[in-house]
Scaffold this motif. Structure first.
Motif, short mmCIF file in Angstrom:
data_model
loop_
_atom_site.label_atom_id
_atom_site.label_comp_id
_atom_site.label_asym_id
_atom_site.label_seq_id
_atom_site.Cartn_x
_atom_site.Cartn_y
_atom_site.Cartn_z
N ARG A 1 31.39 -18.97 -48.53
CA ARG A 1 32.62 -18.19 -48.27
C ARG A 1 33.78 -19.13 -47.98
NH1 ARG A 1 29.28 -14.24 -44.96
NH2 ARG A 1 29.08 -12.45 -46.35
N ALA A 2 33.43 -20.37 -47.59
CA ALA A 2 34.45 -21.35 -47.21
C ALA A 2 34.58 -22.43 -48.29
CB ALA A 2 34.07 -21.98 -45.89
N GLU A 3 35.66 -23.17 -48.19
CA GLU A 3 35.92 -24.27 -49.14
C GLU A 3 35.00 -25.45 -48.83
OE1 GLU A 3 37.78 -24.39 -51.69
OE2 GLU A 3 39.25 -22.78 -51.44
N LEU A 4 34.76 -26.26 -49.86
CA LEU A 4 34.05 -27.52 -49.67
C LEU A 4 35.03 -28.59 -49.21
CD1 LEU A 4 31.76 -28.22 -52.78
CD2 LEU A 4 31.07 -27.52 -50.48
N ASP A 5 34.53 -29.60 -48.57
CA ASP A 5 35.34 -30.79 -48.31
C ASP A 5 35.86 -31.28 -49.67
OD1 ASP A 5 35.32 -33.42 -46.17
OD2 ASP A 5 35.55 -33.84 -48.31
N PRO A 6 37.16 -31.55 -49.79
CA PRO A 6 37.73 -31.91 -51.11
C PRO A 6 37.05 -33.10 -51.77
CG PRO A 6 39.46 -31.78 -49.41
CD PRO A 6 38.16 -31.51 -48.72
N ARG A 7 36.56 -34.05 -50.94
CA ARG A 7 35.90 -35.23 -51.55
C ARG A 7 34.61 -34.82 -52.24
NH1 ARG A 7 34.20 -38.95 -47.36
NH2 ARG A 7 34.06 -37.01 -46.21
#
Ligand SMILES: C[S@@+](CC[C@H](N)C(=O)[O-])C[C@H]1O[C@@H](n2cnc3c(N)ncnc32)[C@H](O)[C@@H]1O
Length: 306
Positions: A202-208
């Motif tokens: 439901r949440a975003e991943l760490d951009p890296r």
């Protein structure tokens, strides 16, 4: 004085750290408890909340430290001490036994093949030991070289440990589903092995992690997603926080679809409760195992490797 082991019709269960209460509930009738080590009569019982099970426990009466060392060495090479009392004397015995490597290993590595025995002192001249143990690491401690830079969470330690116990790694080109993936420790580990990963949270991943080659992130409810929505997967992984029966329903849907091959799923207990009925249903899935990993907290890991 020559010391001879006297084998017991029992098993000794070393509780997963902090979960002695759950272990005692699972075991029922027991003979004695020393620290977090529980001796229970009869054949091995199913017990999830263990770090190690001593499968052939014996009592050894000995005169000197040298007698104890000779007797243990006569049974096998590797022994890890479990000091619960008489720490100094336990250490003196351990020091004279063959060296057991304790240096953290660099992932990936294979499960050690050499048997690892364990012993503790009951009193100054009596030792409880077992040459045969369920866990090949000393007292079940899974030590490896940690990566403190790459992964965005420390949860990657669970998937690394699970994969070592699985005896198989996702390979380049294999497809993995990572359900409940944010911030991305497991996705980082899977993509780091060269696999392609459909990561769902439901949440975003760490951009890296989102930018790693082979990673596709989908925002949404992983448990509502059907196997057909993502297609065949070599590895179906879940670290979703949900009630165990909800995870089981999801896993059953995957098994019925025939679209998933290997499974690594964390069964997270809610509150202080242990949902034994659901853990047993997971364990009853043919060919699968339910383990408490060294890096699991109030949760178990279900593994199905085919
Ligand atoms: C323990 S964290 C996962 C940590 C992750 N494995 C890692 O290595 O960084 C649990 C995750 O499950 C997600 N989650 C909970 N319910 C979910 C659902 N129904 N669908 C998708 N994600 C869910 C949460 O947003 C949270 O990110």
């Amino acid at each position: 004085m020559s010391a001879e082991p006297r084998f017991l019709d029992a098993r000794a269960y070393h509780a997963a750290p902090g979960f002695l209460g759950h272990l005692l509930d699972e075991l029922g009738e027991v003979e004695r408890v020393d620290g977090e080590l529980v001796l229970a009569p009869g054949p091995e019982r199913r017990a999830y909340w263990t770090r190690n099970v001593w499968r052939a426990p014996f009592l050894l009466e000995f005169g000197s430290i040298g007698d104890a060392v000779r007797a243990l060495k006569g049974l096998q090479r590797n022994w890890a001490p479990l000091p619960t009392r008489l720490h100094r004397r336990t250490a003196l015995i351990a020091e004279k036994l063959p060296h057991v490597p304790t240096k953290p290993k660099a992932f990936p590595f294979e499960l050690p093949m050499a048997p690892m025995g364990t012993f503790q002192l009951v009193d100054e001249h009596l030792l409880l030991g077992s040459a045969e143990c369920s866990n090949p690491f000393p007292n079940g401690e899974f030590k490896f070289v940690e990566d403190r830079e790459g992964p965005p969470s420390r949860a990657y330690r669970k998937i690394w440990e699970a994969l070592v116990f699985a005896g198989r790694l996702p390979k380049a080109g294999e497809r993995c589903l990572d359900a409940g993936s944010a911030p991305g420790g497991w996705t980082w580990a899977l993509a780091g092995l060269g696999a392609t990963v459909v990561s769902v949270d439901r949440a975003e991943l760490d951009p890296r992690v989102a930018a790693m080659p082979g990673v596709e992130h989908r925002i949404g409810d992983a448990l509502a997603m059907k196997p057909d929505d993502v297609g065949p997967m070599d590895w179906v992984c879940s670290d979703v926080i949900c009630y165990p029966p909800r995870l089981l329903e999801w896993v059953e849907r995957w098994l019925e679809s025939g679209l998933g091959r290997n499974f690594v799923c964390t069964i997270k207990m809610q509150g202080a409760d242990f949902d034994k009925a659901t853990a047993d249903r997971f364990a009853a899935i043919p060919g699968s195992r339910v383990l408490h990993l060294w890096h699991n907290k109030h949760e178990l890991t279900w593994l199905l490797i085919r």
